[in-house]
Enzyme design. Structure first.
Site, PDB file in Angstrom:
ATOM      1  N   ASN A  67       0.831  -1.214   0.000  1.00  0.00           N
ATOM      2  CA  ASN A  67       0.000   0.000   0.000  1.00  0.00           C
ATOM      3  C   ASN A  67       0.857   1.252   0.000  1.00  0.00           C
ATOM      4  O   ASN A  67       0.560   2.233   0.673  1.00  0.00           O
ATOM      5  CB  ASN A  67      -0.926   0.013   1.211  1.00  0.00           C
ATOM      6  CG  ASN A  67      -1.762  -1.234   1.270  1.00  0.00           C
ATOM      7  OD1 ASN A  67      -2.299  -1.645   0.251  1.00  0.00           O
ATOM      8  ND2 ASN A  67      -1.835  -1.857   2.416  1.00  0.00           N
ATOM      9  N   CYS A  68       1.919   1.154  -0.791  1.00  0.00           N
ATOM     10  CA  CYS A  68       2.976   2.148  -0.692  1.00  0.00           C
ATOM     11  C   CYS A  68       2.606   3.513  -1.217  1.00  0.00           C
ATOM     12  O   CYS A  68       1.836   3.645  -2.139  1.00  0.00           O
ATOM     13  CB  CYS A  68       4.175   1.673  -1.488  1.00  0.00           C
ATOM     14  SG  CYS A  68       4.308  -0.079  -1.562  1.00  0.00           S
ATOM     15  N   VAL A  69       3.234   4.470  -0.653  1.00  0.00           N
ATOM     16  CA  VAL A  69       3.309   5.874  -1.104  1.00  0.00           C
ATOM     17  C   VAL A  69       1.981   6.469  -1.533  1.00  0.00           C
ATOM     18  O   VAL A  69       0.934   5.901  -1.364  1.00  0.00           O
ATOM     19  CB  VAL A  69       4.374   6.067  -2.209  1.00  0.00           C
ATOM     20  CG1 VAL A  69       5.736   5.851  -1.664  1.00  0.00           C
ATOM     21  CG2 VAL A  69       4.122   5.204  -3.417  1.00  0.00           C
ATOM     22  N   LYS A 113       1.257   4.719  -6.182  1.00  0.00           N
ATOM     23  CA  LYS A 113       1.520   3.413  -5.570  1.00  0.00           C
ATOM     24  C   LYS A 113       1.196   2.358  -6.626  1.00  0.00           C
ATOM     25  O   LYS A 113       0.282   2.525  -7.433  1.00  0.00           O
ATOM     26  CB  LYS A 113       0.699   3.198  -4.304  1.00  0.00           C
ATOM     27  CG  LYS A 113      -0.792   3.045  -4.511  1.00  0.00           C
ATOM     28  CD  LYS A 113      -1.484   2.460  -3.273  1.00  0.00           C
ATOM     29  CE  LYS A 113      -1.618   3.418  -2.127  1.00  0.00           C
ATOM     30  NZ  LYS A 113      -2.285   2.865  -0.964  1.00  0.00           N
TER      31      LYS A 113
END
Lengths: 347, 428
Positions: free
Chosen positions: B241-243, B248
């Site tokens: 669930n990045c950035v 993402k």
């Protein structure tokens, strides 16, 4: 309805004379003088040039305020929908005058301005972000090709039609990077760009590399024990509750908080920065903005004093334009407060 | 390696009391799904809802998007190393519920979650307005620390996709896509004259809501590593669930990585696609030097003539992107980069946090700070107020009538740097 255009030219294109007349003060005539005549013919009756201001290049650059006042007064009387200046080709002083007129008219009156310049004219950098500058040749021999480009742009702006890209319309890029929809998805464009490179075909990067400013470092502090040191961070450390509602990314503002009565940020502060794992910064915000160490150094006499205010914003996704503005504003306050040095932390 | 994606087209989705797929209609067993996800003691409550293309529905705050699938031949159903036992992925056959997606929402973990509008203006900006979305709202147990909270919602989403995927087990495919590629030597023998191309996929690897996972291994802990493109398409890489929401790489986008698919499409025709290198984006300078050197070395060792590098996130990873580019171009390897920009609300700021003259071929996926105005929704799944604290939102950006203004930063997949979406930037 026909739109009204006020035209601006210098002494030469105003048919007053050459260099010897560069000192003449501005005057206005309800006539189409010089390029204004050819320009109006290209408007096909959809707009008209109501008159021309003629001003000596030297006069404008040496008496800018008076010149602009004359222009404002003329505009107040004539009420044009647009001002067109030049084209100035590669004439530096004429270009600077066109740029001066453009910036003033746009900033103060909000009236659009179209001009034309050779890309190396010093006037380009002065006004390209505000005015639309048709890209023209370096000499007046290019008048015949310059005017149709300027006229087409002028009509589009007057009719509030969307202007195409600089390439399509023939103007100098203003430097605005606008997000638009492409025909193909990004990955397909990337693969095609790579294949074009393999084949030695022409390709165009969608993102020319930025050019960075270089900032010379300030002179060293001679005696730290007498220095006033301020703490500034882009790590998004704010008082709990984020009273100034600073954004977690793409900051539009900064905050300053009085830290004269506390010995560390831990307990009363946390981070709202959206660009890193906040868990450890929330445990001990001094890890990002080390007020605890500065206060310790102050106590030990290593530094003279810690400035009473702590400055903060969010760095992630924040535009360089905003960052420059924040830097100037914070820098000004620190300078005025007699701060000698700054500990500036990022994340 | 040979992988078949057997796509069954989902024309509609409904909530019901059993998982099934018939005549293009996917039925989701609501109670069964809720009960299975509540097996995790860290999950307090689950709510299921649907959002279809054209519905005047807003979903917020979105954490991940996952494609429901089931492996019907070969090993490795689900997400091996994460939700199921470890298996070698990349071979066999997968039934894909094409057009359906699991979208996870719930209490906000961090600022890097986003919005999906299913209709009108908002729909243009996100690829996930075109999927039939099964929205899984995860309410975690009280008192979870942020890292456990993130793990909980991540796993719940993956598990939901796996369980829904079973509905397609016996479905007949409408379309079969075959991904087959031999060893580098075999392929090079087949296509001796085609330029050899490597895809470098950068994964942000920087802590809570900033990590990618490969077979369950946090990308923070790896050296750049080569994987077969089939493995990623088969579910080896998942999102932590990045950035920011806009760039993402959701799990769905790993499963359908557009850079891999578009390279595969040209394999054997214009290029010889050698494979994928997954590269972590680390926070330390030493880490950046190590991974960038290592990535360039791998490309060189593989004999690459050209490389496509995609970034994840912006800011400090811009440096990794350009450091890799500099190293590759210096070795004579033609490099194309995919990134997005932070040019400010007015688009007047410099677009990247770093610069290098070697980066001559760059695809821009849009300005993350581009501001969009989204009209009020008839129905909000989740919490509309979350926008104020998300990256790309601000206090007061949600009006009383439900309309809102936000940066693309907050819109899921808007400026996808694997080139999944069709935005770009033009200089005006």
């Amino acid at each position: 309805m026909s739109y009204k255009i006020l035209y601006y030219v210098n002494q030469f294109f105003g048919q007053v004379g050459g260099e010897e007349q560069a000192g003449i003060a501005p005057f206005y005539k309800e006539e189409k003088i010089g390029p204004a005549m050819g320009f109006e013919q290209l408007l096909k009756g959809e707009a008209q040039v109501v008159g021309t201001i003629v001003c000596g290049d030297n006069y404008f650059n040496e008496n800018t305020e008076e010149s602009l006042k004359f222009i404002y007064d003329t505009i107040a009387a004539v009420k044009p929908d647009m001002v067109v200046a030049g084209p100035a080709f590669n004439a530096g002083r004429y270009g600077m005058a066109c740029a001066g007129v453009a910036n003033a008219v746009i900033d103060k009156l909000g009236i659009p301005v179209v001009t034309g310049m050779y890309h190396e004219n010093p006037g380009v950098d002065q006004c390209k972000a505000k005015a639309i500058i048709a890209e023209v040749t370096d000499s007046a021999a290019g008048m015949r090709t310059a005017l149709p480009v300027m006229a087409k742009i002028a009509l589009k702006l007057l009719k509030k039609e969307e202007l195409g890209t600089p390439k399509e319309e023939g103007y100098i890029a203003q430097g605005k990077r606008l997000t638009v929809f492409a025909d193909k998805r990004g990955s397909e464009r990337a693969v095609e760009m790579l294949i074009a490179r393999f084949k030695g075909e022409e390709f165009e990067t969608e993102l020319p590399m930025p050019v960075f400013d270089k900032v010379a470092p300030a002179a060293a502090i001679k005696d730290l024990s007498k220095a006033k040191i301020a703490l500034v961070t882009s790590g998004g450390i704010v008082p709990i509750g984020n009273p100034d509602r600073i954004q977690s990314a793409s900051a539009q503002k900064w905050g300053k908080y009085n830290v004269s009565d506390i010995s560390e940020l831990t307990g009363g502060y946390y981070t709202i920065h959206g660009g890193y794992d906040p868990v450890y910064a929330n445990e001990v915000p001094d890890r990002v903005a080390p007020l605890d160490m500065l206060k310790k150094f102050e106590k030990e006499g290593l530094i003279g004093e810690v400035y009473e205010y702590f400055y903060t914003t969010t760095g992630t996704g924040t535009s360089v334009g905003n960052a420059i503005q924040f830097g100037k504003e914070i820098g000004k306050e620190l300078k005025e407060a007699g701060v000698d040095g700054v500990i500036l932390t990022s994340t | 390696m040979k992988l078949e994606l057997r796509k069954v087209k989902v024309k509609d989705i409904v909530l019901g009391d059993q998982m099934k797929f018939a005549d293009g209609v996917l039925t989701v067993d609501v109670n069964g799904l809720i009960a299975a996800l509540k097996d995790d003691v860290n999950v307090k409550e689950i709510k299921i809802d649907l959002a279809k293309p054209g519905d005047k529905t807003r979903i917020i705050p979105v954490k991940d998007v996952i494609e429901p699938r089931v492996k019907v031949e070969g090993k490795g159903n689900g997400f091996p190393g994460v939700t199921t036992p470890i298996e070698q992925l990349g071979s066999g056959a997968v039934n894909v519920l094409d057009g359906a997606a699991v979208v996870t929402i719930g209490d906000i973990v961090g600022f890097q979650e986003g919005v999906v509008d299913m209709w009108g203006e908002g729909a243009k900006w996100t690829p996930f307005s075109k999927t039939m979305n099964i929205v899984v709202d995860i309410i975690p147990a009280n008192g979870l620390d942020p890292h456990t909270h993130e793990t909980t919602v991540r796993l719940a989403g993956l598990k939901a996709a796996e369980l829904i995927g079973y509905a397609a087990k016996d479905a007949v495919a409408d379309e079969v896509e075959v991904f087959e590629m031999g060893s580098i030597f075999e392929e090079t023998e087949k296509y001796p004259d085609l330029p050899k191309v490597v895809y470098v996929e950068m994964l942000i690897s920087q802590g809570l809501l900033h990590d990618g996972y490969i077979y369950g291994v946090n990308s923070q802990q790896i050296l750049p590593t080569m994987i077969h493109p089939n493995e990623e398409i088969d579910g080896a890489v998942i999102s932590g669930n990045c950035v920011a929401a806009c760039d993402k790489i959701t799990t769905y986008q790993h499963q359908n990585n557009s850079a891999i698919l578009d390279l595969y499409n040209r394999h054997g025709k214009d290029i010889n696609f050698l494979g994928v290198i997954l590269t972590p984006e680390l926070t330390t300078l030493a880490g950046k030097f190590r991974t960038c050197d290592y990535t360039a070395k791998l490309c060189k060792s593989l004999g690459a003539d050209g490389v496509i590098v995609s970034e994840e996130g912006y800011g400090n990873p811009d440096s990794d992107l350009l450091m890799i580019c500099k190293r590759l171009e210096s070795e004579g390897i033609k490099t194309v980069l995919i990134t997005d920009e932070c040019s400010g609300w007015d688009g007047m700021s410099q677009p990247l946090a770093d610069t290098t003259p070697e980066a001559v071929a760059v695809v821009s996926a849009g300005n993350v700070s581009h501001v969009v105005e989204l009209p009020p929704a008839d129905k909000v799944i989740g919490n509309a107020k979350a926008i104020a604290t998300l990256a790309g939102g601000w206090e007061g950006c949600l009006s009383e009538d439900g309309s809102m203004k936000c940066e693309l930063n907050a819109v899921i997949g808007a400026t996808s740097e694997i080139g999944y979406h069709n935005l770009t930037v033009k200089l005006y």
